[in-house]
Design a protein around this motif. Structure first.
Motif, short mmCIF file in Angstrom:
data_model
loop_
_atom_site.label_atom_id
_atom_site.label_comp_id
_atom_site.label_asym_id
_atom_site.label_seq_id
_atom_site.Cartn_x
_atom_site.Cartn_y
_atom_site.Cartn_z
N LEU A 193 0.86 -1.18 0.00
CA LEU A 193 0.00 0.00 0.00
C LEU A 193 0.90 1.23 0.00
O LEU A 193 2.10 1.14 0.27
N PHE A 194 0.30 2.41 -0.26
CA PHE A 194 1.11 3.60 -0.44
C PHE A 194 0.47 4.80 0.25
O PHE A 194 -0.74 5.03 0.12
N THR A 195 1.28 5.55 0.94
CA THR A 195 0.80 6.72 1.67
C THR A 195 0.11 7.70 0.74
O THR A 195 0.64 8.05 -0.32
N PHE A 226 -3.92 -3.51 6.38
CA PHE A 226 -4.66 -2.54 5.57
C PHE A 226 -4.65 -1.15 6.19
O PHE A 226 -4.76 -0.15 5.49
N PHE A 227 -4.52 -1.05 7.50
CA PHE A 227 -4.37 0.26 8.14
C PHE A 227 -3.82 0.06 9.55
O PHE A 227 -3.86 -1.04 10.11
N GLY A 228 -3.29 1.16 10.09
CA GLY A 228 -2.74 1.12 11.44
C GLY A 228 -1.40 0.42 11.47
O GLY A 228 -0.94 -0.17 10.50
N GLY A 229 -0.74 0.50 12.61
CA GLY A 229 0.56 -0.15 12.76
C GLY A 229 1.55 0.37 11.74
O GLY A 229 1.75 1.57 11.57
N PRO A 232 0.84 2.17 5.65
CA PRO A 232 0.84 3.58 5.24
C PRO A 232 -0.52 4.24 5.42
O PRO A 232 -0.65 5.45 5.35
N HIS A 233 -1.57 3.45 5.63
CA HIS A 233 -2.90 3.99 5.87
C HIS A 233 -3.16 4.00 7.38
O HIS A 233 -3.21 2.95 8.03
N ALA A 234 -3.31 5.19 7.93
CA ALA A 234 -3.45 5.32 9.37
C ALA A 234 -4.78 4.79 9.88
O ALA A 234 -4.88 4.31 11.01
N SER A 257 -11.15 -5.42 13.65
CA SER A 257 -9.87 -4.93 14.17
C SER A 257 -8.88 -6.05 14.41
O SER A 257 -7.66 -5.83 14.44
N THR A 258 -9.37 -7.28 14.57
CA THR A 258 -8.48 -8.41 14.81
C THR A 258 -7.82 -8.87 13.52
O THR A 258 -6.61 -9.09 13.46
N THR A 259 -8.61 -9.00 12.46
CA THR A 259 -8.09 -9.53 11.20
C THR A 259 -7.70 -8.43 10.22
O THR A 259 -7.06 -8.70 9.21
N ASN A 260 -8.11 -7.19 10.50
CA ASN A 260 -7.82 -6.07 9.60
C ASN A 260 -8.45 -6.25 8.23
O ASN A 260 -7.85 -5.96 7.20
N GLN A 261 -9.66 -6.77 8.20
CA GLN A 261 -10.43 -6.86 6.96
C GLN A 261 -11.11 -5.53 6.68
O GLN A 261 -11.39 -4.75 7.59
N ILE A 262 -11.40 -5.26 5.40
CA ILE A 262 -12.22 -4.12 5.01
C ILE A 262 -13.59 -4.68 4.65
O ILE A 262 -13.72 -5.52 3.77
N ILE A 263 -14.62 -4.18 5.33
CA ILE A 263 -15.94 -4.79 5.29
C ILE A 263 -17.00 -3.75 4.93
O ILE A 263 -16.98 -2.64 5.46
#
Length: 298
Positions: A193-195, A226-229, A232-234, A257-263
């Motif tokens: 991913l890219f900022t 996908f985000f956080g940590g 590049p996507h906060a 938040s556990t699996t970092n899926q986009i839903i």
């Protein structure tokens, strides 16, 4: 017959649409080959329902195809059993016959689009997917395509702005089965991913149900990203809804938040009278925000 025979070839326009024709693009070699078409912004048209058309690699060496230039490319009929990658670096390529064997999809260049309206017969064969900034991957074939064997997923470009996906969303047999929902899932490997490069989902109803979650992106197998940590996507705000179906009180992107899926999460089904507001645009069924159960102001 156009036999690549283990070589890399580039051509300008390609027109093979005569009724009753027998046209084959093949790689009869055991070595990999590639064909790039659309040079000098020429258009490309391949296929006719009354003929016999094929793109294959009968020799065992993978054949990859690439649409280049700003022109339009269409593959409307035929057998597509080539096992290389399917790429667009400029313009558009619409494939309205099933793709059966390709191992990778890639779209790059501002305004470029790869549209697989004929579906993917063997989604498990696809292990790599890359969609750059300003580009669109469209999987709108009316049913879900679940790409669950990805080992490389790249969304965006360094210094990019936005990448788009056109997805089907819905259930097939049971509420919540997600079987008519397009899914990009990493089984292992690398997520890139890219900022600053946001991701937009344009969604089409393929059997949506109320108060139901539909997974669009899944990186659970690699521990998220996908985000956080270190991503590049906060936050999930880097993922946006574009065109969405109407008929629901809400439609939002959320996450596990556990699996970092986009839903995608739907609200209640709107029943009774609905009034057109046109808040988003003037398309009759383009967005949930275009409708209200409150008559004043419509």
């Amino acid at each position: 017959i156009l036999d690549l025979n283990g070589t890399r070839e580039s051509i300008n326009g390609l027109t093979a649409t005569t009724a009753g024709s027998l046209v084959t693009i093949d790689n009869t070699s055991a070595s990999a080959a590639s064909l790039t078409f659309g040079g000098n912004n020429a258009n490309v048209a391949f296929g006719n329902a009354s003929g016999t058309f094929a793109i294959s690699n009968s020799g065992g060496g993978a054949l990859s195809i690439t649409k280049t230039g700003s022109g339009t490319g269409t593959i409307t009929d035929g057998s597509l059993t080539y096992t290389g990658t399917t790429n667009v670096t400029g313009g558009s390529l619409s494939i309205s016959t099933p793709v059966n064997g390709t191992t990778g999809l890639a779209v790059s260049g501002t305004g470029s689009m790869l549209a697989l309206t004929g579906g993917i017969t063997t989604p498990s064969a696809i292990t790599s997917l890359a969609v750059g900034t300003g580009s669109t991957l469209s999987l709108l074939d009316g049913v879900g395509t679940r790409l669950e064997n990805l080992t490389s997923l790249s969304i965006g470009t360094a210094s990019g702005t936005n990448t788009s996906f056109n997805f089907n969303v819905g259930d097939s047999v049971v509420i919540g089965d997600n079987l008519n929902t397009d899914l990009l899932k990493l089984a292992s490997g690398t997520l890139s991913l890219f900022t600053g490069n946001t991701v937009t989902f344009n969604l089409t109803d393929a059997g949506l149900n109320p108060n139901t979650d539909y997974i669009l992106l899944d990186a659970a197998a690699i521990g998220g990203g996908f985000f956080g940590g270190a991503s590049p996507h906060a936050s999930i705000s880097s993922y946006l809804l574009g065109t969405t179906p109407g008929g629901f009180t809400a439609m939002d992107l959320t996450t596990n938040s556990t699996t970092n899926q986009i839903i995608l999460r739907t609200g209640n089904l709107i029943t009774g009278n609905s009034y057109f507001t046109g808040i988003t645009n003037n398309a009759w069924n383009a967005n949930v925000n275009n409708w209200s159960t409150d008559k004043p102001g419509t």
